[in-house]
Design an enzyme around this catalytic site. Structure first.
Site, short mmCIF file in Angstrom:
data_model
loop_
_atom_site.label_atom_id
_atom_site.label_comp_id
_atom_site.label_asym_id
_atom_site.label_seq_id
_atom_site.Cartn_x
_atom_site.Cartn_y
_atom_site.Cartn_z
N ASP A 80 -2.22 -8.91 11.43
CA ASP A 80 -3.13 -9.07 11.33
C ASP A 80 -3.83 -10.37 12.02
O ASP A 80 -5.11 -10.67 12.16
CB ASP A 80 -3.53 -9.56 9.75
CG ASP A 80 -3.09 -8.39 9.12
OD1 ASP A 80 -3.58 -6.92 9.37
OD2 ASP A 80 -2.24 -8.32 8.03
N ARG A 117 3.63 -5.38 16.36
CA ARG A 117 2.37 -4.97 16.34
C ARG A 117 1.42 -6.32 16.87
O ARG A 117 0.52 -5.85 17.63
CB ARG A 117 1.92 -4.59 14.93
CG ARG A 117 2.71 -3.43 14.67
CD ARG A 117 2.62 -3.23 12.97
NE ARG A 117 2.89 -4.25 12.24
CZ ARG A 117 2.58 -4.42 10.89
NH1 ARG A 117 2.16 -3.49 10.32
NH2 ARG A 117 3.09 -5.57 10.24
N SER A 123 0.83 -1.39 0.03
CA SER A 123 0.06 0.03 0.04
C SER A 123 0.86 1.44 0.02
O SER A 123 0.41 2.22 -0.68
CB SER A 123 -1.06 -0.02 1.21
OG SER A 123 -0.31 -0.23 2.49
N HIS A 166 -2.22 -8.85 1.84
CA HIS A 166 -1.55 -7.46 2.58
C HIS A 166 -2.82 -7.13 3.58
O HIS A 166 -3.16 -8.11 4.41
CB HIS A 166 -1.50 -6.31 1.50
CG HIS A 166 -0.94 -5.20 2.04
ND1 HIS A 166 -0.31 -5.15 3.15
CD2 HIS A 166 -0.88 -3.97 1.45
CE1 HIS A 166 0.24 -3.78 3.44
NE2 HIS A 166 -0.19 -3.02 2.30
N HIS A 225 5.76 -12.94 6.76
CA HIS A 225 5.86 -11.68 6.50
C HIS A 225 7.26 -11.46 5.40
O HIS A 225 8.05 -12.17 5.60
CB HIS A 225 6.29 -10.79 7.67
CG HIS A 225 6.08 -9.39 7.49
ND1 HIS A 225 6.86 -8.51 6.92
CD2 HIS A 225 5.07 -8.52 7.54
CE1 HIS A 225 6.26 -7.35 6.73
NE2 HIS A 225 5.44 -7.34 7.14
N1 HAX Z 1 1.23 -19.97 5.35
C1 HAX Z 1 1.31 -20.97 4.45
N2 HAX Z 1 2.67 -20.76 3.42
C2 HAX Z 1 3.28 -19.47 3.50
C3 HAX Z 1 2.89 -18.58 4.55
C4 HAX Z 1 1.71 -18.91 5.42
N3 HAX Z 1 1.30 -17.92 6.23
N4 HAX Z 1 3.66 -17.60 4.32
C5 HAX Z 1 4.66 -17.97 3.51
N5 HAX Z 1 4.17 -19.06 2.83
C6 HAX Z 1 4.87 -19.91 1.87
C7 HAX Z 1 4.70 -18.80 0.54
O1 HAX Z 1 3.57 -18.99 -0.14
C8 HAX Z 1 5.86 -19.46 -0.13
O2 HAX Z 1 5.59 -20.63 -0.96
P1 HAX Z 1 5.84 -20.90 -2.47
O3 HAX Z 1 7.43 -20.93 -2.48
O4 HAX Z 1 5.19 -22.29 -2.54
O5 HAX Z 1 5.13 -19.94 -3.23
C9 HAX Z 1 7.06 -19.88 0.66
O6 HAX Z 1 6.33 -19.95 1.77
C10 HAX Z 1 8.10 -18.74 0.86
O7 HAX Z 1 7.41 -17.49 1.19
P2 HAX Z 1 8.13 -16.26 1.95
O8 HAX Z 1 9.47 -16.08 1.14
O9 HAX Z 1 8.18 -16.94 3.45
O10 HAX Z 1 7.07 -15.28 2.07
P3 HAX Z 1 6.87 -13.81 1.15
O11 HAX Z 1 7.85 -12.94 1.39
O12 HAX Z 1 6.67 -14.56 -0.35
O13 HAX Z 1 5.24 -13.66 1.48
C11 HAX Z 1 3.47 -13.26 2.70
C12 HAX Z 1 4.97 -12.92 2.46
C13 HAX Z 1 3.08 -12.28 3.82
C14 HAX Z 1 2.73 -12.75 1.41
C15 HAX Z 1 3.20 -14.72 3.18
O14 HAX Z 1 4.00 -14.90 4.33
C16 HAX Z 1 1.77 -14.80 3.36
O15 HAX Z 1 1.03 -15.38 2.29
N6 HAX Z 1 1.07 -14.85 4.60
C17 HAX Z 1 -0.17 -15.23 4.81
C18 HAX Z 1 -0.98 -13.80 4.34
C19 HAX Z 1 -0.72 -12.58 5.51
O16 HAX Z 1 -1.15 -12.99 6.48
N7 HAX Z 1 -0.70 -11.73 4.82
C20 HAX Z 1 -0.43 -10.38 5.91
C21 HAX Z 1 1.16 -10.04 5.74
C22 HAX Z 1 1.34 -8.70 6.81
C23 HAX Z 1 0.56 -7.47 6.21
O17 HAX Z 1 0.96 -6.94 4.76
N8 HAX Z 1 -0.42 -6.96 6.64
O18 HAX Z 1 -1.05 -6.11 5.97
#
Ligand code: HAX
Length: 437
Positions: free
Chosen positions: A373, A327, A241, A271, A318
Site C-alpha cells: 500500500d 509488490r 480479507s 489492511h 507487515h
Molecule cells: N508504524 C508505527 N508503528 C507500527 C507500525 C507502523 N507502520 N507497524 C507496526 N507498528 C507497531 C505496532 O503497532 C505494535 O505496537 P504496540 O506494541 O505498541 O501495539 C508494534 O509495532 C509491533 O507490531 P508488529 O508485530 O511489528 O506488527 P503487527 O503484526 O502487529 O501489525 C500491521 C502489522 C500491518 C498491522 C502494522 O505493521 C501496521 O499497523 N502497519 C501500518 C498499517 C498498514 O500499512 N497496513 C497494511 C498492511 C498490509 C496489508 O494488509 N495491506 O492490505
C-alpha cells in the site's frame, strides 16, 4: 463444460484423492504448537488452514503456485499490453498451470459474456448518498447481486455435496466478470455525477476497468491496471480479507455473501484501506510543509510527529513479511519505467529511504519495510485518480480473484465448517498455574 471448469474438475478430483490418502495416514502429525503470546497476539503464524492459490514467505514475499512476481512477469501472457494479464494469474491460481495466450483470450471473453450487473444493484447503489464510502458501496453492491447466486439457488433446490464446487465456480466466474463494472459504476456515480462509460468489449478485463473508470485514456493506465489487478490478487489465506472469506464460506454461505464479508474486512485501515491512508498521509505532509519536494529531514520530522501522536506510519510494517514487499518493488519497477520523474512517486521513494531506520529504532516493530500500500496511491495520482477513498475498491476487485479461487478449492475438497477454539483469561491463568505446579 468450459475448458477452465473441465481442467479444474480434473485437477481438483486428483487433489481430493491425494488429500484423502494424506489425511488417512498423517492426520495426527503435529505441524504447529500455539503459545500464550499467540493466543493474545492475533494468532500470528498459527498454521490452521489450507490455501492453494498462493503462499507467503516472510523473506521472499508472495509466490503464486510457486512463482514469484518477477517470474510471473516473464511467464504470464500479456495480450495486447505490456504487463501480465490478471486473467492468466486467475487461471494459474485455479489449475496450477500457466495458460496460453489463447486460454487467457478465452477467459477475457467469458468474463465479458458474464459481466451484466443486475438492474436492481444499480438502483440500490443509486439510493445511497454519494458521500457513502466507496468500500461500503462495494460491499452493498456485492450483497445485492446475491439474488443471482447459483450456489444459493441450487442449495435451496437440494444440490448434492459433490456439486458445491460446480455452483461455486459459476458464481466465481460471474462475480469476477462483474466487479470491474460495479467498481466503475461506483466511481462514476460518486465522483462524476453518474456520467457512466460503456464497456469496450474489445478490451481485456483490467484494460476495460481502466476504460470504464475514465481516469486516463493512456495505454499506460491500462498497463497499470493490469499490473495492479495482478499483484493485489492474493496473499495466502491468513490475511484478514482472505480469512474472512474462508470463514464465511465454511458455513456454506454462497460466494456473494462471503465476498461481501471479505470486502468489509479489507476496508479496515490496518489492511486494504491502508492504500487510502498512505496517500492522505503524504498529501497532509506536503500541504503542511508547503512543498512537493520535501527533504529527508522534513520527512523525518513528519514521521516522528506521526509516531508521537500515537499513530502508525501507513504503508509500513507487515504481520508476516520481514523484507520490503515484492509488490512494492514491482510498483517501483513500473514507476521507474513509466513515470520516473513524477513528484509524488519521488516522495514515495524518499519516504522509503527515511522510514525503515526510524521504525527500526523503535525497537518493537518486526518489519520496518514498506508493504504493497505504500506505493499504489502515487501511481494512481500520477494518472489522475485523486479520489483516495476509492483506492481500496480497486484492491478489492483484484483480491476477489484469489479468495474466490480458493473458495472453489475449499468446495472441491469438501472443507468443513471452520471452528477454532477460544478460551477465557481465567482459563489461561488456570492453565499456567497447572503448568507450573
Ligand atoms: N508504524 C508505527 N508503528 C507500527 C507500525 C507502523 N507502520 N507497524 C507496526 N507498528 C507497531 C505496532 O503497532 C505494535 O505496537 P504496540 O506494541 O505498541 O501495539 C508494534 O509495532 C509491533 O507490531 P508488529 O508485530 O511489528 O506488527 P503487527 O503484526 O502487529 O501489525 C500491521 C502489522 C500491518 C498491522 C502494522 O505493521 C501496521 O499497523 N502497519 C501500518 C498499517 C498498514 O500499512 N497496513 C497494511 C498492511 C498490509 C496489508 O494488509 N495491506 O492490505
Amino acid at each position: 463444460m468450459d475448458p477452465l471448469k473441465q481442467k479444474f474438475f480434473q485437477k481438483s478430483s486428483e487433489v481430493k484423492q491425494e488429500v484423502k490418502a494424506l489425511l488417512a495416514e498423517h492426520s495426527d502429525v503435529k505441524v504447529d504448537e500455539v503459545n500464550v503470546g499467540q493466543v493474545f497476539g492475533g494468532a500470528r503464524d498459527v498454521i490452521m488452514m489450507l490455501w492453494e492459490p498462493s503462499l507467503l514467505d516472510p523473506q521472499e514475499g508472495i509466490r503464486f503456485r510457486g512463482y514469484s512476481l518477477p517470474e510471473l512477469r516473464e511467464k504470464l501472457p500479456v495480450g495486447k499490453g505490456k504487463e501480465p494479464l490478471p486473467e492468466g494469474l486467475f487461471w494459474l491460481m485455479m489449475v496450477d498451470e500457466i495458460p496460453t495466450e489463447a486460454e487467457v483470450e478465452w477467459l477475457s471473453e467469458q468474463w465479458q459474456l458474464r459481466s451484466k450487473i443486475p438492474a436492481h444493484t444499480c438502483r440500490v447503489l443509486d439510493q445511497l448518498p454519494t458521500s457513502t464510502h466507496p468500500m461500503t458501496q462495494f460491499a452493498v453492491a456485492i450483497n445485492t447481486m446475491q439474488t443471482e447466486s447459483h450456489f444459493a439457488r441450487r442449495y435451496s433446490e437440494g444440490m448434492s455435496k459433490t456439486e458445491y464446487w460446480d455452483a461455486s465456480y459459476e458464481d466465481t466466474m460471474d462475480l469476477i466478470a462483474r466487479l470491474p463494472h460495479i467498481a466503475a459504476y461506483i466511481y462514476r456515480r460518486t465522483y462524476h455525477g453518474g456520467n457512466h462509460i460503456h464497456a469496450d468489449d474489445t478490451l481485456d478485463w483490467a484494460a476495460n476497468l481502466a476504460h470504464m473508470l475514465g481516469v486516463s485514456k493512456s495505454e499506460d493506465f491500462k498497463n497499470l491496471m493490469r499490473l495492479y489487478m495482478t499483484i493485489h490478487a492474493d496473499h495466502e489465506g491468513g490475511n484478514a480479507s482472505a480469512h474472512t472469506m474462508h470463514l464465511i464460506g465454511s458455513t456454506l454461505s454462497d460466494p456473494y455473501l462471503s465476498l461481501g464479508g471479505a470486502m468489509n474486512s479489507l476496508a479496515g485501515p490496518l489492511h486494504g484501506l491502508a492504500n487510502q491512508e498512505v496517500i492522505n498521509w503524504i498529501f497532509q505532509m506536503l500541504n503542511k510543509l508547503g512543498t512537493r519536494d520535501p527533504t529527508k529531514e522534513q520527512i523525518t520530522s513528519y514521521v516522528e510527529a506521526t509516531l508521537a501522536a500515537g499513530k502508525v506510519v501507513p504503508g509500513y510494517g507487515h504481520a508476516v513479511l520481514r523484507k520490503p514487499d515484492p509488490r512494492f518493488i514491482e510498483q517501483m519497477r513500473f514507476a521507474k519505467e513509466y513515470c520516473p520523474n513524477d513528484d509524488i512517486v519521488n516522495v514515495v521513494w524518499r519516504i522509503y529511504e527515511v522510514v525503515p531506520p526510524i521504525l527500526q529504532g523503535l525497537g518493537k516493530i518486526k518489519n520496518p519495510w514498506p508493504n504493497v500500500d505504500a506505493h499504489s496511491g502515487a501511481l494512481l495520482v500520477h494518472y489522475g485518480m485523486d479520489q483516495y477513498s476509492f483506492y481500496t475498491v480497486l484492491f478489492g476487485v483484484s483480491r476477489a480473484m484469489g479468495v474466490l479461487a480458493s473458495m472453489c478449492w475449499s468446495r472441491a475438497l469438501g472443507m468443513p465448517l471452520e471452528r477454532p477454539k477460544s478460551v477465557t483469561l481465567d482459563w489461561v491463568k488456570q492453565f499456567l498455574v497447572e503448568k507450573q505446579a
